[in-house]
Design a protein around this motif. Structure first.
Motif, PDB file in Angstrom:
ATOM      1  N   UNK A   1      19.889  26.747  54.011  1.00 31.68           N
ATOM      2  CA  UNK A   1      21.043  26.130  53.329  1.00 31.68           C
ATOM      3  C   UNK A   1      20.679  24.700  52.949  1.00 31.68           C
ATOM      4  N   UNK A   4      23.719  18.859  51.845  1.00 32.67           N
ATOM      5  CA  UNK A   4      24.396  18.161  50.755  1.00 32.67           C
ATOM      6  C   UNK A   4      24.619  16.715  51.144  1.00 32.67           C
ATOM      7  N   UNK A   7      29.723  11.915  52.696  1.00 35.17           N
ATOM      8  CA  UNK A   7      30.361  11.749  54.008  1.00 35.17           C
ATOM      9  C   UNK A   7      31.201  12.991  54.289  1.00 35.17           C
ATOM     10  N   UNK A   8      31.527  13.167  55.540  1.00 34.73           N
ATOM     11  CA  UNK A   8      32.468  14.228  55.876  1.00 34.73           C
ATOM     12  C   UNK A   8      31.911  15.616  55.663  1.00 34.73           C
ATOM     13  N   UNK A   9      30.580  15.756  55.623  1.00 31.72           N
ATOM     14  CA  UNK A   9      30.073  17.093  55.374  1.00 31.72           C
ATOM     15  C   UNK A   9      30.303  17.983  56.582  1.00 31.72           C
ATOM     16  N   UNK A  10      30.475  17.336  57.728  1.00 27.63           N
ATOM     17  CA  UNK A  10      30.530  18.112  58.951  1.00 27.63           C
ATOM     18  C   UNK A  10      31.648  19.138  58.913  1.00 27.63           C
ATOM     19  N   UNK A  37      25.785  19.926  43.996  1.00 29.23           N
ATOM     20  CA  UNK A  37      27.090  20.282  43.454  1.00 29.23           C
ATOM     21  C   UNK A  37      28.096  19.140  43.576  1.00 29.23           C
ATOM     22  N   UNK A  38      28.837  18.903  42.531  1.00 29.58           N
ATOM     23  CA  UNK A  38      29.912  17.929  42.613  1.00 29.58           C
ATOM     24  C   UNK A  38      30.994  18.281  41.604  1.00 29.58           C
TER      25      UNK A  38
END
Lengths: 375, 375
Positions: A1, A4, A7-10, A37-38
């Motif tokens: 995988x 990315x 912040x806050x990817x968790x 990706x955005x």
């Protein structure tokens, strides 16, 4: 995988109750340099060049079929090829499917002219079930309003006639390029009028796939215009009572390595000359244009695979019919494609046939009408 | 539109009745040099780095919300942050949503302990409708089995209580990291037993979103284990009675610029410590493991947005319940995201509230039970 940035990817933000006005940092990065990706401020999604495995929910048979159907090189005739050549090409596929279906689902197929329109009446070899006498289904074949007559109607009718133990009348409606809207609506109506001579309207069901699904919706609108009673129930498969569009019109082609259906992302009907002279705002063309027309739809079964370019519009049709109080039943098979159920060897196809048979059994009326001379 | 290589581009192959054994040229090109989009022989889809506009079927309000929710920079605490910090972060969002919902849908909110479990009982300010007396809905809030207690339950309950003019009991079930499965199932069951003292089971509905949807399904399995009668109907939103997975587990993150939910593409429940000690084969964890358990589900409403990572599993749940004869009702809003309806300002949220209210109205029983001392 892939990892990315951000912040806050968790924990993905989408686990948050969605969509509140958030106090967020303004996105000041230059979209031209941002790595997908955005999502940009206008809500456009920028994807990476990802690989997507075949759906974990679909069958191995489905995986094999998908790989063969979309992974090989196909040599369909070009759009400007002679229509007879194009029809012969698709007829070859449909005939192979129909003959395979007959091996599994033995049927009688009888040519009949009803209301001046060519049809085939398909009945299970073991006979129509007692509770299905007095009932009949009308099938409207797919094929872009260009091909599909004959074998296309057969593959869509044979399994349903057999599993449902019910008579299915598949209609050879006039189509493009020789004919234009509303020729097919007129032909369906002629057959419907003929069947109304010895069937109560509530005992008649109509269903179609792809172009046939569009035509099913259009027939309901046409019947209203002609002040005919509504049939007992309808099935709109891999098609919509409104425009194509939405997410699937972009994603399905990408997932299958295919070009998009012409006009599908913009809600146009340019994929077929049958609609070359229509307005897409006309409720007789796309019934979703009129809440009044929609509200008179009988109970409607909606079916698609999640990789069908049409699935977004199928879901949209379900929502719009629900909003005006029409009873709907929606089923989507993950990973499957446009008209997948025309392959009778897929487990999912068998599931579909069962669902269709049960739907019409539940919604069609039961009492048998005495034949009325002069109908 | 990008021109794709390949013969037959003029009409996409998916207009052919799908999936027959085709006579096709073997694909001898080297996948390493092939340009996407294409499908390899194992049915893996290789996508290009496309852009996908926001769905043409969704509202402008939805577009604005999507751009803000997924287009900005968010600063959610990391997974290893203190749970109190994480809960405070999500509570801030949920509280804002709940207070906004109360502006539109005035309600009473009353804390009650039922069966030893903390709950909030939410009723419309104008009072429960006459036909809803004797009926009650249980809401199980979302939040990954980590947060969502309180304001998360409120935002999911306030609009439904108001639109349905029905009492909604939102349950503060035990969750992670402090507690593990089956703590939440036990708590839901304790509340259910308490409500059964003065409500007929057929007059009780249960619904939940995300983790709450999973828990709704688990509660049904737990009630069976405890030999309790089934409630009248359930709603499983943005969640499944089985594993996550399928196409949406890959596509939804890409469409939102978000990382996938941990474990979601492989059917694991690793996104929360609440499930750290379970087996995913246990029907009490994922009821879809048992046809017997599934077959006893009451009528089930299934809801998601098409861009929800969970939507493939929602569709799967619909198919599997249908196969064992359970009545289902599925609705999918194109372009929308996980828990979209927690934003009460979206037109689609209002459509959802109406659909939920009508579903329970249609499926819950009506007769009122006389209170029985000792239950």
């Amino acid at each position: 995988m892939h990892r990315l940035p951000a912040p806050g990817w968790a924990v993905p933000i989408f686990l948050v109750a969605g969509g509140a006005p958030l106090t967020v940092a303004a996105d000041t990065s230059d979209p031209a340099t941002k790595a997908p990706p955005f999502v940009s401020a206008d809500a456009t999604a920028h994807l990476r060049a990802i690989t997507v495995p075949f759906s974990s929910f679909a069958s191995e048979e489905g995986r094999t079929a998908y790989g063969r159907l979309f992974g090989g090189d196909h040599h369909a005739p070009e759009a400007d090829a002679n229509i007879a050549v194009r029809r012969a090409y698709y007829d070859r596929f449909n005939s192979a499917l129909a003959r395979r279906a007959e091996e599994i689902y033995p049927v009688h197929i009888e040519a009949q002219v009803l209301g001046g329109v060519k049809t085939e009446v398909i009945t299970p070899k073991e006979g129509v079930a007692a509770r299905e006498r007095g009932r009949v289904l009308i099938n409207l074949h797919g094929g872009a309003f260009l091909w599909g007559e004959g074998s296309g109607g057969e593959i869509e009718s044979i399994p349903i006639a057999s599993v449902g133990r019910i008579a299915v009348v598949t209609v050879a409606y006039r189509q493009g390029p020789e004919f234009k809207f509303p020729a097919a609506s007129e032909d369906v109506t002629a057959v419907y009028r003929e069947l109304l001579r010895d069937h109560k309207p509530e005992n008649i069901g109509i269903y179609g796939c792809s172009a046939g699904g569009i035509l099913t919706a259009e027939a309901i609108a046409w019947f209203q215009k002609e002040q005919l009673p509504m049939p007992g129930a309808v099935g709109i498969f891999c098609a919509s009572a409104g425009k194509f569009g939405g997410d699937s019109s972009f994603l399905a082609p990408e997932l299958s390595g295919q070009p998009p259906l012409p006009g599908s992302t913009e809600g146009k009907l340019s994929f077929t000359p049958y609609f070359s002279d229509v307005s897409v705002s006309d409720p007789l063309v796309l019934p979703m244009n009129s809440k009044q027309v929609l509200a008179q739809f009988p109970p409607t079964l909606l079916i698609a695979g999640s990789r069908d370019f049409a699935v977004s519009s199928v879901c949209q049709t379900d929502i719009e019919l629900s909003k005006v109080g029409v009873k709907t039943e929606l089923h989507i098979w993950d990973g499957l494609w446009h008209s997948f159920f025309n392959n009778p060897d897929l487990p999912e196809s068998r599931e579909m046939y069962s669902i269709v048979a049960k739907f019409f059994d539940r919604h069609l009326g039961r009492t048998v009408r005495s034949p009325t001379p002069g109908g």
